[in-house]
Scaffold this motif. Structure first.
Motif, PDB file in Angstrom:
ATOM      1  N   LEU A  40       0.964  -1.058   0.033  1.00 16.25           N
ATOM      2  CA  LEU A  40      -0.123  -0.008   0.071  1.00 16.25           C
ATOM      3  C   LEU A  40       0.906   1.243  -0.115  1.00 16.25           C
ATOM      4  O   LEU A  40       2.004   1.479   0.807  1.00 16.25           O
ATOM      5  CB  LEU A  40      -0.877   0.105   1.295  1.00 16.25           C
ATOM      6  N   ARG A  41       0.539   2.005  -0.631  1.00 20.94           N
ATOM      7  CA  ARG A  41       1.228   3.550  -0.990  1.00 20.94           C
ATOM      8  C   ARG A  41       0.112   4.634  -0.725  1.00 20.94           C
ATOM      9  O   ARG A  41      -0.824   4.357  -0.672  1.00 20.94           O
ATOM     10  CB  ARG A  41       1.867   3.531  -2.263  1.00 20.94           C
ATOM     11  N   GLY A  67       1.438   3.251  14.818  1.00 18.84           N
ATOM     12  CA  GLY A  67       2.536   2.326  14.640  1.00 18.84           C
ATOM     13  C   GLY A  67       2.320   1.184  14.056  1.00 18.84           C
ATOM     14  O   GLY A  67       2.971   0.647  13.170  1.00 18.84           O
ATOM     15  N   ASP A  68       1.140   0.252  14.367  1.00 20.44           N
ATOM     16  CA  ASP A  68       0.854  -1.042  13.908  1.00 20.44           C
ATOM     17  C   ASP A  68       0.502  -0.594  12.281  1.00 20.44           C
ATOM     18  O   ASP A  68       0.912  -1.361  11.361  1.00 20.44           O
ATOM     19  CB  ASP A  68      -0.592  -1.703  14.417  1.00 20.44           C
ATOM     20  N   PHE A  69      -0.100   0.425  11.839  1.00 19.75           N
ATOM     21  CA  PHE A  69      -0.147   0.763  10.460  1.00 19.75           C
ATOM     22  C   PHE A  69       0.795   0.734   9.674  1.00 19.75           C
ATOM     23  O   PHE A  69       1.168   0.424   8.653  1.00 19.75           O
ATOM     24  CB  PHE A  69      -1.287   1.804  10.399  1.00 19.75           C
ATOM     25  N   HIS A  70       1.756   1.526  10.428  1.00 14.48           N
ATOM     26  CA  HIS A  70       3.223   1.971   9.709  1.00 14.48           C
ATOM     27  C   HIS A  70       3.839   0.638   9.433  1.00 14.48           C
ATOM     28  O   HIS A  70       4.613   0.509   8.418  1.00 14.48           O
ATOM     29  CB  HIS A  70       3.764   3.107  10.548  1.00 14.48           C
ATOM     30  N   ASP A  71       3.860  -0.146  10.279  1.00 13.51           N
ATOM     31  CA  ASP A  71       4.601  -1.491  10.142  1.00 13.51           C
ATOM     32  C   ASP A  71       4.051  -2.341   9.210  1.00 13.51           C
ATOM     33  O   ASP A  71       4.756  -2.889   8.310  1.00 13.51           O
ATOM     34  CB  ASP A  71       4.617  -2.182  11.686  1.00 13.51           C
ATOM     35  N   GLN A  75       5.326   1.988   3.206  1.00 16.34           N
ATOM     36  CA  GLN A  75       5.432   2.934   2.188  1.00 16.34           C
ATOM     37  C   GLN A  75       4.285   4.088   2.273  1.00 16.34           C
ATOM     38  O   GLN A  75       4.590   5.177   1.434  1.00 16.34           O
ATOM     39  CB  GLN A  75       5.056   2.087   0.624  1.00 16.34           C
ATOM     40  N   VAL A  76       3.523   4.021   3.103  1.00 19.26           N
ATOM     41  CA  VAL A  76       2.591   5.078   3.244  1.00 19.26           C
ATOM     42  C   VAL A  76       2.937   6.188   4.193  1.00 19.26           C
ATOM     43  O   VAL A  76       3.544   6.200   5.263  1.00 19.26           O
ATOM     44  CB  VAL A  76       1.176   4.508   3.879  1.00 19.26           C
ATOM     45  N   GLU A  77       2.966   7.363   3.543  1.00 17.52           N
ATOM     46  CA  GLU A  77       3.389   8.619   4.266  1.00 17.52           C
ATOM     47  C   GLU A  77       2.284   9.129   5.385  1.00 17.52           C
ATOM     48  O   GLU A  77       1.083   9.193   4.809  1.00 17.52           O
ATOM     49  CB  GLU A  77       3.725   9.866   3.468  1.00 17.52           C
ATOM     50  N   PRO A 238      -6.817   5.017  -1.335  1.00 21.29           N
ATOM     51  CA  PRO A 238      -6.750   3.638  -0.683  1.00 21.29           C
ATOM     52  C   PRO A 238      -5.946   3.523   0.985  1.00 21.29           C
ATOM     53  O   PRO A 238      -6.266   2.828   1.704  1.00 21.29           O
ATOM     54  CB  PRO A 238      -6.139   2.947  -1.707  1.00 21.29           C
ATOM     55  N   ALA A 239      -5.081   4.178   0.809  1.00 22.99           N
ATOM     56  CA  ALA A 239      -4.293   4.183   2.155  1.00 22.99           C
ATOM     57  C   ALA A 239      -5.079   4.709   3.311  1.00 22.99           C
ATOM     58  O   ALA A 239      -5.167   4.098   4.483  1.00 22.99           O
ATOM     59  CB  ALA A 239      -2.960   5.020   2.099  1.00 22.99           C
TER      60      ALA A 239
END
Length: 268
Positions: A40-41, A67-71, A75-77, A238-239
């Motif tokens: 996901l980007r 934190g969970d989502f970033h892990d 690639q998502v900012e 989508p992110a």
């Protein structure tokens, strides 16, 4: 234009069109590959009322969930900022924010969906030697008892400030707010030093020391609601949609109906 010049111009135009088409094709291929690989980007803009990042409600812990989502999606900012509820609701409608944790002073504006996180009664926090403590009946005081008192409250544009101002207007007076701060815990500390009456959610006074008393506000009873909010037509990327699904799934079940009409964790 000479034949040679026209030919060169046409060749350059064809080259630019080919390059553009190629770029579109490459982007399409990349997105297709990302979809198959689960990658996901994109970007997500999240807003919070001050203090929300440090509060957990059941499984809803913004810091842990981000934190969970970033892990899961490195690639998502992700951008995160604190602001008043009024400005964040406007930003949601304008598309500069994807999601926000806001305080609700009433129903949110048209085009905004929400899911309730907290619904806490408001209390008047004062020092133990304040006359309001002696006048309280069963730990409560009427809203009218705050008429003319120096109040300590959240800034204008916040949900709780809106609740207070509308209730006071209905009771026939304008609240005299002498001190403002963005975090309820700070309001409680100011009240503990005798600077006025802090109007805060129940429980926010717990860290201000034993000299502070929390009196229920009655006639009418007031409450402050905190909710996760987003545009009714859903975030565009989508992110952001994926993060919304994660956040909604973590919202604890309540006795209040879900105004979105869709189950938590479902498509938004």
């Amino acid at each position: 234009m000479s034949g040679t010049s026209a030919s060169s111009w046409r060749s350059a135009a064809v080259a630019r069109a080919t390059a553009a088409a190629g770029a579109v094709a490459v982007e399409g291929i990349r997105r297709t590959a990302d979809a198959f690989s689960g990658l996901l980007r994109g970007r997500v803009a999240l807003g919070l009322i001050p203090g929300a990042a440090g509060v957990s409600v059941g499984a809803f812990d913004v810091v842990a969930l981000l934190g969970d989502f970033h892990d899961a999606h490195p690639q998502v900012e992700i951008s995160l900022a604190e602001d008043t509820s009024e400005r964040m609701l406007a930003a949601l409608r304008g598309g500069t924010l994807d999601l926000a944790v806001v305080g609700l002073g009433g129903e949110p504006p048209t085009g905004i969906s929400w899911q309730l996180l907290l619904d806490e009664p408001l209390v008047a926090a004062v020092r133990a030697d304040d006359p309001l403590v002696r006048a309280a009946v069963d730990g409560g005081i009427p809203l009218g008892a705050l008429r003319g008192r120096a109040l300590i409250g959240l800034p204008r544009g916040t949900g709780l400030r809106g609740v207070l101002e509308r209730a006071c207007a209905a009771a026939g007076f304008t609240p005299r707010v002498d001190f403002e701060a963005a975090a309820p815990a700070v309001l409680a500390l100011l009240a503990a030093r005798g600077l006025g009456v802090a109007v805060i959610p129940a429980g926010a006074e717990s860290g201000a020391g034993p000299e502070l008393r929390a009196l229920r506000i009655t006639d009418p009873e007031l409450s402050g609601r905190v909710a996760l909010a987003w545009r009714t037509d859903g975030p565009s990327g989508p992110a952001a949609r994926s993060l919304l699904t994660l956040l909604r799934a973590a919202v604890p079940a309540t006795d209040h109906p879900d105004p979105t009409g869709s189950p938590a964790g479902g498509d938004a």
